[in-house]
Design an enzyme around this catalytic site. Structure first.
Site, PDB file in Angstrom:
ATOM      1  N   GLY A 255       0.795  -1.170  -0.077  1.00  0.00           N
ATOM      2  CA  GLY A 255      -0.210   0.124   0.121  1.00  0.00           C
ATOM      3  C   GLY A 255       0.874   1.198   0.050  1.00  0.00           C
ATOM      4  O   GLY A 255       2.144   1.193   0.129  1.00  0.00           O
ATOM      5  N   SER A 257       2.444   5.110   0.778  1.00  0.00           N
ATOM      6  CA  SER A 257       3.117   5.625   2.064  1.00  0.00           C
ATOM      7  C   SER A 257       2.123   6.147   2.894  1.00  0.00           C
ATOM      8  O   SER A 257       1.244   6.949   2.486  1.00  0.00           O
ATOM      9  CB  SER A 257       4.130   6.533   1.779  1.00  0.00           C
ATOM     10  OG  SER A 257       4.843   7.222   2.712  1.00  0.00           O
ATOM     11  N   GLY A 258       2.084   5.939   4.188  1.00  0.00           N
ATOM     12  CA  GLY A 258       1.155   6.338   5.186  1.00  0.00           C
ATOM     13  C   GLY A 258       0.077   5.540   5.258  1.00  0.00           C
ATOM     14  O   GLY A 258      -0.823   6.230   5.856  1.00  0.00           O
ATOM     15  N   ALA A 259      -0.361   4.589   4.494  1.00  0.00           N
ATOM     16  CA  ALA A 259      -1.688   4.012   4.397  1.00  0.00           C
ATOM     17  C   ALA A 259      -2.041   3.334   5.830  1.00  0.00           C
ATOM     18  O   ALA A 259      -3.110   2.852   5.813  1.00  0.00           O
ATOM     19  CB  ALA A 259      -1.740   3.013   3.243  1.00  0.00           C
ATOM     20  N   GLY A 260      -0.882   2.993   6.754  1.00  0.00           N
ATOM     21  CA  GLY A 260      -1.271   2.178   7.682  1.00  0.00           C
ATOM     22  C   GLY A 260      -0.684   0.732   7.760  1.00  0.00           C
ATOM     23  O   GLY A 260      -0.831   0.086   8.497  1.00  0.00           O
ATOM     24  N   LYS A 261       0.339   0.432   6.834  1.00  0.00           N
ATOM     25  CA  LYS A 261       1.007  -0.812   6.726  1.00  0.00           C
ATOM     26  C   LYS A 261       1.703  -1.106   8.197  1.00  0.00           C
ATOM     27  O   LYS A 261       1.480  -2.281   8.524  1.00  0.00           O
ATOM     28  CB  LYS A 261       1.794  -1.039   5.524  1.00  0.00           C
ATOM     29  CG  LYS A 261       1.314  -0.695   4.292  1.00  0.00           C
ATOM     30  CD  LYS A 261       2.405  -0.827   2.930  1.00  0.00           C
ATOM     31  CE  LYS A 261       3.438   0.150   3.174  1.00  0.00           C
ATOM     32  NZ  LYS A 261       3.033   1.636   3.044  1.00  0.00           N
ATOM     33  N   SER A 329       6.101  -1.682  -1.752  1.00  0.00           N
ATOM     34  CA  SER A 329       6.086  -2.837  -3.030  1.00  0.00           C
ATOM     35  C   SER A 329       5.137  -2.359  -4.131  1.00  0.00           C
ATOM     36  O   SER A 329       3.918  -3.106  -4.203  1.00  0.00           O
ATOM     37  CB  SER A 329       5.901  -4.292  -2.342  1.00  0.00           C
ATOM     38  OG  SER A 329       4.782  -4.262  -1.503  1.00  0.00           O
TER      39      SER A 329
END
Ligand code: SF4
Length: 427
Positions: A255, A257-261, A329
């Site tokens: 996902g 950047s900053g999505a919460g992975k 990724s």
């Protein structure tokens, strides 16, 4: 045990005198201020004025136990050493399963005892060569074979000077020597532990019936004392337990950047660890400072980064570890290449609209990227190719991280990758 059989005929006083003389400051009495512990303490105080006494403060003790600490301090002049659980362990336990998880199942209760009692005890025992505790053989079936003196694999002595005493002998000693008694005995308690896990017993019930009274057919031990043969051991054997609990598998978070992975992957890690799983997280940012140091942000370098993470995940999963990768990724083909190589691969698409990411972004990177100031910014000035058929999609603009973890967990269960029962530790 054979080496110590000579102690079987010795009196409690003689065994304590031997331990104090042999081990000095490296010997201590462990007590929760029950009658047996108080008898040992009283006996030992008649042998030496300098004995060491420690107790575990699980954070869930009844008030009366704290009063006993003070009583011991005043009556015997002994500074009781209080051992606490690790703060992080307790915070994780409570955050994931609530403060009263022990009522939900035996494994949940054992997990609580492990965090609040067993681990702190092990930590404390590392500082001693010998310790005494007030176990008696007639307290329960699980204690029927305990030796008076035994050694653990580390060579530390565990001493149960009252192993062959009856409850009546304990009572008689207390009356004769006016030993202070825990106030809860007067309320019908026969064994005293943490407040939420102990109650008074009814006439005819066994001595330990008031401990974890809601459990049926379970060994009423906290994991501290015995193996089935009565030798010193931990009841909870994390490694053995882990083998039965899950296969090795990979959870791959992708996902923007900053999505919460990272947040979700850490929550998933914690939850898996609460079940005793062996887990490693490969976070994209951390990987780039070690495994992929020197790689840039071209497609080739990004793909190489993903391949390296995939290689490590494969090794971990092959050895029964849960590998969690949390990396942007961005390119679908290399993700699919990694998927094809790794058995038990679960792809989690962490979805979040760019406008939400930009609003969340305290560093202002999205704003700058959208303004054309940052080249090769994934999802803005560089491609991000969402997976076509991920095993799980979570949307962090609509779900809490906890809800996302629940979704992933459900998928892992449906896939047969988790072989433990989820319900016991559900919060
Ligand atoms: S006795 Fe109860 S509260 Fe205390 S550590 Fe064990 S499960 Fe937790």
């Amino acid at each position: 045990m054979d080496n110590f059989s000579r102690f079987e005929a010795a009196s409690a006083s003689d065994i304590l005198a031997w331990a104090i003389d042999t081990f000095g400051d490296s010997f201590a009495i462990a007590t929760s201020f029950q009658k047996e512990g108080m008898v040992i303490l009283d006996l030992a105080s008649r042998i030496s004025a300098g004995i060491r006494v420690f107790t575990l403060d699980t954070g869930r003790l009844p008030d009366e136990t704290y009063r006993m600490m003070e009583t011991v301090r005043q009556r015997y002049g002994i500074p009781v050493e209080v051992v606490f659980p690790e703060r992080d362990d307790v915070e994780e336990l409570v955050a994931f399963h609530g403060p009263n998880l022990f009522y939900s199942s035996v494994p949940a209760r054992q997990r609580c005892c492990d965090v609040r009692k067993v681990r702190p005890l092990e930590r404390k025992l590392e500082t001693f060569k010998a310790w005494a505790t007030g176990l008696r053989r007639d307290q329960s079936e699980t204690r029927a074979a305990i030796p008076k003196v035994d050694s653990d694999p580390a060579g530390r002595m565990k001493i149960c000077p009252l192993a062959d005493w009856s409850a009546d002998q304990v009572e008689e000693y207390i009356a004769r020597h006016d030993v202070p008694v825990h106030p809860l005995y007067a309320s019908g308690y026969t064994s005293i532990g943490c407040a939420p896990c102990t109650r008074a017993v009814q006439p005819g019930e066994s001595e330990r019936a008031g401990r974890w009274w809601w459990e049926q057919d379970a060994k009423k031990e906290c994991g501290i004392h015995f193996a089935p043969d009565g030798s010193v051991a931990r009841d909870i054997a994390p490694e053995a337990e882990t083998k039965e609990m899950h296969k090795g598998f990979t959870v791959w978070f992708t996902g923007m950047s900053g999505a919460g992975k990272s947040t979700i992957s850490r929550l998933l890690e914690l939850k898996l660890r609460q079940f005793g799983a062996r887990v490693e997280v490969l976070d994209g940012d951390v990987v780039r400072t070690h495994l992929s140091k020197g790689l840039g942000f071209s497609k080739e370098d990004r793909d190489e980064n993903v391949r390296r993470i995939g290689f490590v995940c494969e090794l971990l999963a092959r050895n029964g570890v849960v590998a969690i990768a949390a990396a942007i990724s961005p390119y679908r083909d290399v993700r699919d290449e990694v998927r094809a190589r790794i058995p038990n691969f679960v792809e989690v698409f962490v979805e979040c609209p760019v406008e939400v990411l930009a609003a969340r972004d305290v560093k202002g990177l999205y704003r700058r990227a959208l303004a054309g100031e940052i080249p090769q910014f994934t999802g803005v000035s560089d491609p991000y190719e969402p997976p076509r058929a991920p095993e799980v999609t979570v949307n962090t603009s609509r779900e809490t991280p906890e809800e996302s973890v629940e979704k992933i967990w459900a998928t892992l269960e449906r896939s047969g990758l988790l072989s433990f029962d989820r319900s016991p530790l559900a919060h």
